[in-house]
Write an enzyme that holds these catalytic residues in place. Sequence first.
Site, PDB file in Angstrom:
ATOM      1  N   SER A 173       3.703  -2.070  10.414  1.00  0.00           N
ATOM      2  CA  SER A 173       5.202  -2.134  10.622  1.00  0.00           C
ATOM      3  C   SER A 173       5.898  -3.534  10.118  1.00  0.00           C
ATOM      4  CB  SER A 173       5.427  -1.833  12.170  1.00  0.00           C
ATOM      5  OG  SER A 173       5.188  -0.461  12.536  1.00  0.00           O
TER       6      SER A 173
ATOM      7  N   HIS B  72      -9.558   1.110   5.139  1.00  0.00           N
ATOM      8  CA  HIS B  72      -8.237   1.206   5.995  1.00  0.00           C
ATOM      9  C   HIS B  72      -8.396   2.353   7.080  1.00  0.00           C
ATOM     10  CE1 HIS B  72      -4.289   2.605   6.352  1.00  0.00           C
ATOM     11  NE2 HIS B  72      -3.772   1.507   5.781  1.00  0.00           N
TER      12      HIS B  72
ATOM     13  N   LYS C  59       0.170   4.364  -0.282  1.00  0.00           N
ATOM     14  CA  LYS C  59      -0.570   5.458   0.358  1.00  0.00           C
ATOM     15  C   LYS C  59      -0.214   6.727  -0.749  1.00  0.00           C
ATOM     16  CE  LYS C  59      -0.185   3.479   4.762  1.00  0.00           C
ATOM     17  NZ  LYS C  59      -0.171   3.289   6.236  1.00  0.00           N
TER      18      LYS C  59
ATOM     19  N   GLU D 102      -5.197  -4.743  10.900  1.00  0.00           N
ATOM     20  CA  GLU D 102      -4.249  -3.777  10.912  1.00  0.00           C
ATOM     21  C   GLU D 102      -4.359  -3.092  12.220  1.00  0.00           C
ATOM     22  OE1 GLU D 102      -2.447  -2.684   6.777  1.00  0.00           O
ATOM     23  OE2 GLU D 102      -3.898  -1.468   7.251  1.00  0.00           O
TER      24      GLU D 102
ATOM     25  N   GLY E  73       2.727   2.550  10.745  1.00  0.00           N
ATOM     26  CA  GLY E  73       3.778   3.500  10.666  1.00  0.00           C
ATOM     27  C   GLY E  73       4.583   3.887  11.938  1.00  0.00           C
TER      28      GLY E  73
ATOM     29  N   GLU F 125      -6.727   4.742   7.994  1.00  0.00           N
ATOM     30  CA  GLU F 125      -6.538   6.226   7.668  1.00  0.00           C
ATOM     31  C   GLU F 125      -7.787   6.810   7.010  1.00  0.00           C
ATOM     32  OE1 GLU F 125      -2.873   5.388   5.726  1.00  0.00           O
ATOM     33  OE2 GLU F 125      -2.001   4.662   7.462  1.00  0.00           O
TER      34      GLU F 125
ATOM     35  N   ASN G 238       0.937  -1.255  -0.037  1.00  0.00           N
ATOM     36  CA  ASN G 238      -0.063  -0.151  -0.054  1.00  0.00           C
ATOM     37  C   ASN G 238       0.799   1.244  -0.045  1.00  0.00           C
ATOM     38  OD1 ASN G 238      -1.865   2.254   0.452  1.00  0.00           O
ATOM     39  ND2 ASN G 238      -2.327   1.299   2.355  1.00  0.00           N
TER      40      ASN G 238
HETATM   41  P1  13P Z   1       3.177   0.449   7.570  1.00  0.00           P
HETATM   42  O1  13P Z   1       3.625  -0.840   7.222  1.00  0.00           O
HETATM   43  O2  13P Z   1       3.781   1.645   7.330  1.00  0.00           O
HETATM   44  O3  13P Z   1       2.968   0.355   9.172  1.00  0.00           O
HETATM   45  O4  13P Z   1       1.540   0.658   7.256  1.00  0.00           O
HETATM   46  C1  13P Z   1       0.637  -0.554   7.175  1.00  0.00           C
HETATM   47  C2  13P Z   1      -0.564  -0.105   6.520  1.00  0.00           C
HETATM   48  O5  13P Z   1      -1.171   0.868   6.999  1.00  0.00           O
HETATM   49  C3  13P Z   1      -0.799  -0.934   5.284  1.00  0.00           C
HETATM   50  O6  13P Z   1      -2.041  -0.583   4.787  1.00  0.00           O
END
Ligand code: 13P
Length: 251
Positions: A214, A97, A10, A170, A176, A99, A8
Amino acid sequence: MKKLIAANWKMFKTWNDGVQTARELMVATRQNLPADREVLLIPPFTLLKGVGEVFLGEENYSLGAQNFYPAGEGAYTGEISPVQLKDLGCSYALAGHSERRHILGESDEFVGEKVQFGLEKGLNIILCVGEQIEERKKGQVEEVLHRQLAKGLAGVEKDIQPHRLAIAYEPVWAIGTGEVAGPEEIVQAHTFIRNDLAQYVNFYEEIRILYGGSVKPDNAGQILALDNVDGVLVGGASLKAESFSQIVLAE
Ligand code: 13P
C-alpha cells in the site's frame, strides 16, 4: 547505492495500455529524476518487450520480471527461464512474492532454488519476504522473516556484490489492502532483516531493503526517509503513470 523505486504491475494491463503507461512515466520522470533514484518496471511477461522498448538504454531505468523457472531451458510447459528474460533486456527478477507463495504454493525451498539459479544466470534478484496477519498477531514476525531469508538465501555466495541482491519486506496484510505498515513496524522489520543478512552475505550493510504494501504518493516520501529503507515495491499505485511518477519523485 541509489534508492530503488519498483513497479510491480502483477497480472494487469494489455499491450497498448502498458506501453502508453511506460511512455507517460518516462516523460513525467526522466528530466527530474533525483540523482539518488533508480526506477524499475516489472510488467507481466507479455509486456516485457513493449516496456523494454521505452526503458532500455535509459540510464537509471531498468526492466524486471515477476517470476521465472529455475532452469536454463527444457520441457517446462508454461514456464520462462532467466536466459529468456535476459534476452529481452531484463536485469532484475522477483522471487518469493507473497502471491506466489500463498496463491501458487511456492515453498521457501523452491524460492531459494530460484534465487540461486537466477543469480547464477546473471539476473539481479529481489527476494520478497513478509509475514501474514496471524503470524504478526502471534508475535512471529522475526521468526518468519528469518526462515524466509535463511531458506531464500541458502544458495547465495557470501561475497555476492550488493547490487545483485535486494530484499523486499512486504507484510502480506498490507498488500492491496490500503493498510500500510506504520513507520515503527517498518523500521523494526527492516532493521531485523539488515542484521539477519549479516549471516548470509558479506556486504549486508549495502544490500537494498525495499518496503512494499500500500505505498501511495502520499506516504512514499515518509517511507523512503525511514532508516534502512532503500526503496519501495509498489503494486496498485504503480499502474497509473501519474501516481507512480509521484512516488518516483517523492521527497
Ligand atoms: P500494493 O502496493 O498494491 O499493496 O502491492 C504491493 C505489492 O505486492 C508489490 O509487490
